[in-house]
Design an enzyme around this catalytic site. Structure first.
Site, PDB file in Angstrom:
ATOM      1  N   LYS A  54       0.823  -1.345  -0.032  1.00  0.00           N
ATOM      2  CA  LYS A  54       0.039  -0.011  -0.012  1.00  0.00           C
ATOM      3  C   LYS A  54       0.912   1.109   0.004  1.00  0.00           C
ATOM      4  CE  LYS A  54      -3.774  -2.540   2.372  1.00  0.00           C
ATOM      5  NZ  LYS A  54      -4.443  -2.890   3.349  1.00  0.00           N
ATOM      6  N   GLN A  98      -4.213  -1.805   9.585  1.00  0.00           N
ATOM      7  CA  GLN A  98      -4.237  -2.869   9.050  1.00  0.00           C
ATOM      8  C   GLN A  98      -4.829  -3.898   9.945  1.00  0.00           C
ATOM      9  OE1 GLN A  98      -3.282  -3.731   5.855  1.00  0.00           O
ATOM     10  NE2 GLN A  98      -3.788  -5.740   6.283  1.00  0.00           N
ATOM     11  N   ASP A 121     -10.985   2.483   3.550  1.00  0.00           N
ATOM     12  CA  ASP A 121     -11.193   0.923   3.320  1.00  0.00           C
ATOM     13  C   ASP A 121     -12.761   0.852   3.135  1.00  0.00           C
ATOM     14  OD1 ASP A 121      -8.931  -0.866   3.638  1.00  0.00           O
ATOM     15  OD2 ASP A 121      -9.073  -0.678   5.717  1.00  0.00           O
TER      16      ASP A 121
END
Length: 287
Positions: A54, A98, A121
């Site tokens: 990412k 995460q 997200d």
């Protein structure tokens, strides 16, 4: 018959190039680059790889990436303190925590603690709810990335029968909502489904997000169907496998994604798109 491969790497790269051009234009106009804060707790190897990918994508498109690497002893209160700080920081456009998280931290509470307009997200109940009522803004990255993959095949999705295997909050459920939004007739299958084979066999589109290697037998696939395999499973020999028996399914399907190299790159690219979108939406709400 042999299915055409839906190459997620190629589609994702095209999206990243487009995002870079948009961000470069914004910077040339005197605007700041989008900013993504990435929080990693502990030293899980898989999580570290995901976060690295990412951050590399951020570098590629010109997004500022803030790294917060916290020990696995981090408490829920400490994590909330950091999230609240980032929520109120006007220079931060997106916040990503995460998963998986340590046992002492309730992931659902953490997701709800992120401001919906910085939830890149697309996991916050508010953003899932907007998708459910056909008013999407920040959309769950993997399902939205899959929609982009399906669009790349040029297949008309309206009216197709789609089967989603797996109903997790992060992938399966928003995937079903995305397919509904695209005009498909959608069936969700899960551990209580009585005849998985029959449901898969009638599907024009099969999306598997169960996380169980070989769950979807190749011979179940309807001739010409589109097969999207989200599952990524580590086998005893160290190799990676999806949920679908790839070699057999490929002989039946019209289109199929590989594992790896299919859905994964799209998830990262769509996260970058969400970060830019979050910035532009916040700018429009302020002006």
């Amino acid at each position: 018959m042999s299915a055409q491969i839906i190459n997620g790497k190629v589609i994702a790269e095209e999206l990243l190039l487009s995002l870079k051009a948009q961000i470069d234009t914004r910077i040339a106009q005197g605007k700041r680059a989008p900013c993504l804060a990435v929080i990693l707790i502990g030293e899980d190897p898989a999580s570290a790889i995901y976060v690295r990918n990412k951050r590399l994508a951020c570098d590629k498109v010109g997004i500022t990436s803030l790294a917060y690497n916290l020990p696995d002893t981090t408490t829920e209160a400490e994590l909330f303190t950091l999230i609240n700080k980032l929520n109120t920081d006007d220079t931060v456009d997106g916040i990503l925590v995460q998963s998986p998280l340590p046992a002492q931290i309730d992931e659902k509470l953490i997701i709800e603690g992120i401001s919906p307009d910085k939830d890149v997200d697309g996991f916050h109940p508010y953003n899932i709810g907007r998708l459910a009522v056909r008013q999407p803004t920040l959309r769950s990255c993997t399902p939205f990335g899959i929609i982009k993959m399906l669009e790349a095949t040029k297949i008309e999705l309206l009216g197709l029968d789609a089967v989603v295997v797996g109903v997790s909050n992060h992938v399966g459920r928003p995937m079903a909502l995305e397919l509904l939004l695209a005009g498909c007739t959608v069936t969700c299958c899960h551990r209580h489904t009585k005849d998985l084979a029959a449901n898969v066999a009638r599907a024009d589109i099969v999306v598997s997000a169960a996380g169980k290697a070989g769950l979807i037998k190749g011979e179940w696939i309807k001739p010409g169907a589109v097969v999207i395999d989200i599952g990524i499973n580590r086998l005893a020999d160290g190799s990676l496998s999806g949920d679908v028996e790839f070699a057999i399914a490929k002989a039946h399907a019209g289109w199929i994604t590989p594992v790896p190299g299919g859905v994964g790159p799209m998830t990262v690219a769509t996260l970058m798109e969400n970060t830019l979108l979050a910035q532009t939406l916040r700018e429009s709400s302020i002006s």
